[in-house]
Design an enzyme around this catalytic site. Structure first.
Site, PDB file in Angstrom:
ATOM      1  N   SER A  15       0.792  -1.228   0.000  1.00 35.70           N
ATOM      2  CA  SER A  15       0.000   0.000   0.000  1.00 35.70           C
ATOM      3  C   SER A  15       0.824   1.278   0.000  1.00 35.70           C
ATOM      4  CB  SER A  15      -0.953  -0.007   1.192  1.00 35.70           C
ATOM      5  OG  SER A  15      -0.222  -0.137   2.389  1.00 35.70           O
TER       6      SER A  15
ATOM      7  N   HIS B  26      -5.571  -4.122  -1.502  1.00 39.35           N
ATOM      8  CA  HIS B  26      -5.430  -3.068  -2.513  1.00 39.35           C
ATOM      9  C   HIS B  26      -5.472  -3.619  -3.935  1.00 39.35           C
ATOM     10  CE1 HIS B  26      -4.807   0.605  -0.190  1.00 39.35           C
ATOM     11  NE2 HIS B  26      -4.249  -0.162   0.720  1.00 39.35           N
TER      12      HIS B  26
ATOM     13  N   LYS C  73     -12.497  -1.071   0.602  1.00 41.19           N
ATOM     14  CA  LYS C  73     -11.724  -0.155  -0.241  1.00 41.19           C
ATOM     15  C   LYS C  73     -12.437   0.012  -1.587  1.00 41.19           C
ATOM     16  CE  LYS C  73      -7.486  -0.479   2.314  1.00 41.19           C
ATOM     17  NZ  LYS C  73      -6.733  -1.544   2.951  1.00 41.19           N
TER      18      LYS C  73
HETATM   19  C1  LIG Z   1      -6.755  -1.865   4.398  1.00 48.75           C
HETATM   20  C2  LIG Z   1      -6.128  -3.177   4.563  1.00 48.75           C
HETATM   21  C3  LIG Z   1      -6.678  -4.124   5.430  1.00 48.75           C
HETATM   22  C4  LIG Z   1      -7.862  -3.816   6.294  1.00 48.75           C
HETATM   23  O1  LIG Z   1      -9.054  -3.802   5.569  1.00 48.75           O
HETATM   24  P1  LIG Z   1     -10.381  -3.194   6.237  1.00 48.75           P
HETATM   25  O2  LIG Z   1     -11.467  -3.848   5.486  1.00 48.75           O
HETATM   26  O3  LIG Z   1     -10.307  -1.722   6.067  1.00 48.75           O
HETATM   27  O4  LIG Z   1     -10.362  -3.594   7.673  1.00 48.75           O
HETATM   28  C5  LIG Z   1      -6.089  -5.372   5.500  1.00 48.75           C
HETATM   29  N1  LIG Z   1      -4.988  -5.681   4.770  1.00 48.75           N
HETATM   30  C6  LIG Z   1      -4.420  -4.777   3.935  1.00 48.75           C
HETATM   31  C7  LIG Z   1      -3.228  -5.176   3.136  1.00 48.75           C
HETATM   32  C8  LIG Z   1      -4.959  -3.495   3.810  1.00 48.75           C
HETATM   33  O5  LIG Z   1      -4.403  -2.623   2.979  1.00 48.75           O
END
Ligand SMILES: *Cc1c(COP(=O)(O)O)cnc(C)c1O
Length: 396
Positions: A184, A212, A243
């Protein structure tokens, strides 16, 4: 004793935050998360959200959420194992399995929750977890909850990963390799074909957190596994519904065996109430939209390419990103934060990311371009980058 309630030890820590200049207030959004938002009372171009496809305020998702509320109510009322498993939850899992081209999908209340619940359920003492050093915080926490031994390999370093496998494979019953699909902070993609080959050579399992990559990579957003054509060769693929999908929730895609086991042992499912109907209704609609058309992911990639090219032409360093995540690397921590502040003053919201989130000396602002941005908005943002970049002598 009243003193105990003063939380003096926390007050001291908060003072330390203030002294080191990292104390902050949360920015407040007035209204929905869109390409342009009212943030702390000021209209700004939003280059900071994970709402890649512009789904979080999409009329079709909102309508589906309202319909789900009318049929199923505001809350699920119980954990899934008791009486909180509604037909809409089952429908979502079946639809997601079809979309992901996997045997089964098991849903959680968030992506974070999914890592916290899955890793500990599929490993135990006598197993080994090999984890990329840049993996997400929820993987780190999920791994801490497991009784397996843990080792960290250097970021995307296949030689280091192989060395650890060679030295340790025989000492353990199962070995699980965990990696983000898309990292990310830099937007680079995991070297998944090579990781899967190594895993197969050493009889290890693979676990890809594609938060992502979901809704971004692969055919119509089917993810990193689809992007590389590795269906059936990755044991556990995590996706988020928070996301690109625009709502809230997480899931793990894999085999029917995996589903059966998690449904008995995943603690967030046993001990925490299931996703609310509004969320599930909206997510089902989002997945249907992706299955109907690639227009959303096409627009995302087109916008990302457009924006990245413009920044590159101006002379900004946009790093090694292979995805719509567009870092603009400034280097110095204080200068990065000042750059972010000045962009905001000029109407562009891009968060600054510095040590310890990224290595010292690699401070950056991280631009998140979405399908919902218009070319006009992106052009305006680029103009502001140019103006502030010249003012601060980041650009020559
Ligand atoms: C954002 C993210 C999460 C968490 O996801 P949510 O649904 O917002 O709890 C988990 N793993 C990675 C790699 C992320 O970027």
């Amino acid at each position: 004793m009243a003193n105990v309630h003063e939380l003096k030890y926390l007050k001291e820590k908060i003072e330390e935050l203030k002294e080191s200049g990292v104390y902050r207030k949360l920015p407040v959004l007035e209204g929905a998360n869109e390409a342009e938002v009212i943030l702390d009372g000021k209209k700004v171009i939003n280059l900071s959200s994970n709402n890649y496809l512009g789904f979080s305020n999409h009329p079709r998702l909102k309508r589906a959420a309202i319909e789900a509320v009318e049929k199923y109510g505001a809350g699920a009322g119980a954990v899934r194992t008791i009486v909180g498993n509604m037909s809409i939850h089952e429908e979502l899992e079946e639809l997601l399995a079809e979309f992901k081209r996997e045997e089964a999908v098991f849903i959680y209340q968030s992506g974070f929750n999914c890592n916290a619940g899955t890793i500990q359920a599929i490993t135990e003492a006598g197993d080994l977890i090999l984890s990329d050093e840049l993996n997400h915080a929820s993987i780190i926490d999920g791994t801490r909850l497991s009784k397996a031994d843990k080792m960290i390999y250097k970021h995307s370093d296949l030689d280091h990963l192989e060395q650890l496998l060679k030295e340790n494979r025989d000492k353990y019953r199962n070995v699980l390799i965990i990696t983000d699909g898309v990292f990310s902070m830099d937007g680079d993609i995991a070297k998944l074909p090579e990781i899967v080959e190594l895993a197969e050579k050493y009889e290890a399992m693979t676990y890809v957190d594609d938060a992502h990559g979901s809704g971004v990579l692969g055919e119509s957003g089917r993810g990193t596994v689809d992007h590389f054509g590795l269906h059936g060769r990755v044991d556990f693929t995590i996706g988020t519904l928070s996301k690109a999908i625009g709502v809230i929730g997480g899931y793990v895609a894999g085999s029917k065996t995996m589903y059966e086991w998690l449904n008995h042992r995943a603690r967030p499912v046993l001990f925490s109430t299931s996703l609310p109907p509004a969320a599930v209704g909206a997510i089902v609609e989002a997945i249907r939209m992706l299955m109907e058309s690639t227009e959303y992911t096409d627009r995302l990639w087109e916008n990302a390419k457009y924006f990245k090219e413009k920044l590159g032409t101006l002379g900004f360093n946009t790093g090694n990103s292979e995805t719509p995540i567009t870092p603009v690397i400034i280097g110095d921590e204080a200068k990065t934060m000042e750059f972010s502040r000045k962009l905001l003053e000029n109407g562009v919201f891009v968060s600054g990311i510095v040590f310890p989130t990224v290595p010292r000396g690699t401070g950056r602002v991280r631009c998140m371009v979405t399908a919902a941005h218009t070319k006009e908005q992106l052009d305006r943002a680029v103009d502001v980058f140019e103006k502030v970049g010249k003012e601060m002598k980041i650009l020559g």
